[in-house]
Enzyme design. Sequence first.
Site, PDB file in Angstrom:
ATOM      1  N   CYS A   9       0.860  -1.196   0.000  1.00 18.09           N
ATOM      2  CA  CYS A   9       0.000   0.000   0.000  1.00 18.09           C
ATOM      3  C   CYS A   9       0.894   1.243   0.000  1.00 18.09           C
ATOM      4  O   CYS A   9       1.718   1.414   0.902  1.00 18.09           O
ATOM      5  CB  CYS A   9      -0.896  -0.022   1.239  1.00 18.09           C
ATOM      6  SG  CYS A   9      -1.791   1.513   1.534  1.00 18.09           S
ATOM      7  N   ASN A  10       0.723   2.096  -0.997  1.00 15.09           N
ATOM      8  CA  ASN A  10       1.551   3.298  -1.104  1.00 15.09           C
ATOM      9  C   ASN A  10       1.402   4.216   0.101  1.00 15.09           C
ATOM     10  O   ASN A  10       2.380   4.799   0.569  1.00 15.09           O
ATOM     11  CB  ASN A  10       1.221   4.072  -2.382  1.00 15.09           C
ATOM     12  CG  ASN A  10       1.700   3.357  -3.619  1.00 15.09           C
ATOM     13  OD1 ASN A  10       2.659   2.589  -3.568  1.00 15.09           O
ATOM     14  ND2 ASN A  10       1.046   3.587  -4.736  1.00 15.09           N
TER      15      ASN A  10
END
Length: 105
Positions: A9-10
């Site tokens: 997840c960025n």
Amino acid sequence: MRLYGLKNCNTCRKALKEIENIEFVDVRAQGVPDSVLIEAFDTFGEALLNTRSTTWRGLNAEQRTRPPLELLKEHPTLMKRPLIEDDGTLLLGWTAKTKASLGVA
């Protein structure tokens, strides 16, 4: 301090980069302890459920009507991320408010 999220997840990666001395818990691999999940739901309510996620879109109409805690236990990737636990305080998302609470610029 603990960050519950996904390793790919960025937003979680950004948070991990900016916070020192934090333990990362991958919700897909390790899950979220029931006590933390219940407290998070009591604190954030249905905002804890990420209804824009790929996992949510993959659920059928009947599954979406199930109680949110039940869904989150079965599909931890439905949780909005990151969920940060800091000395008994829970913070949700990587927002300006979360950063200010943690003293991150």
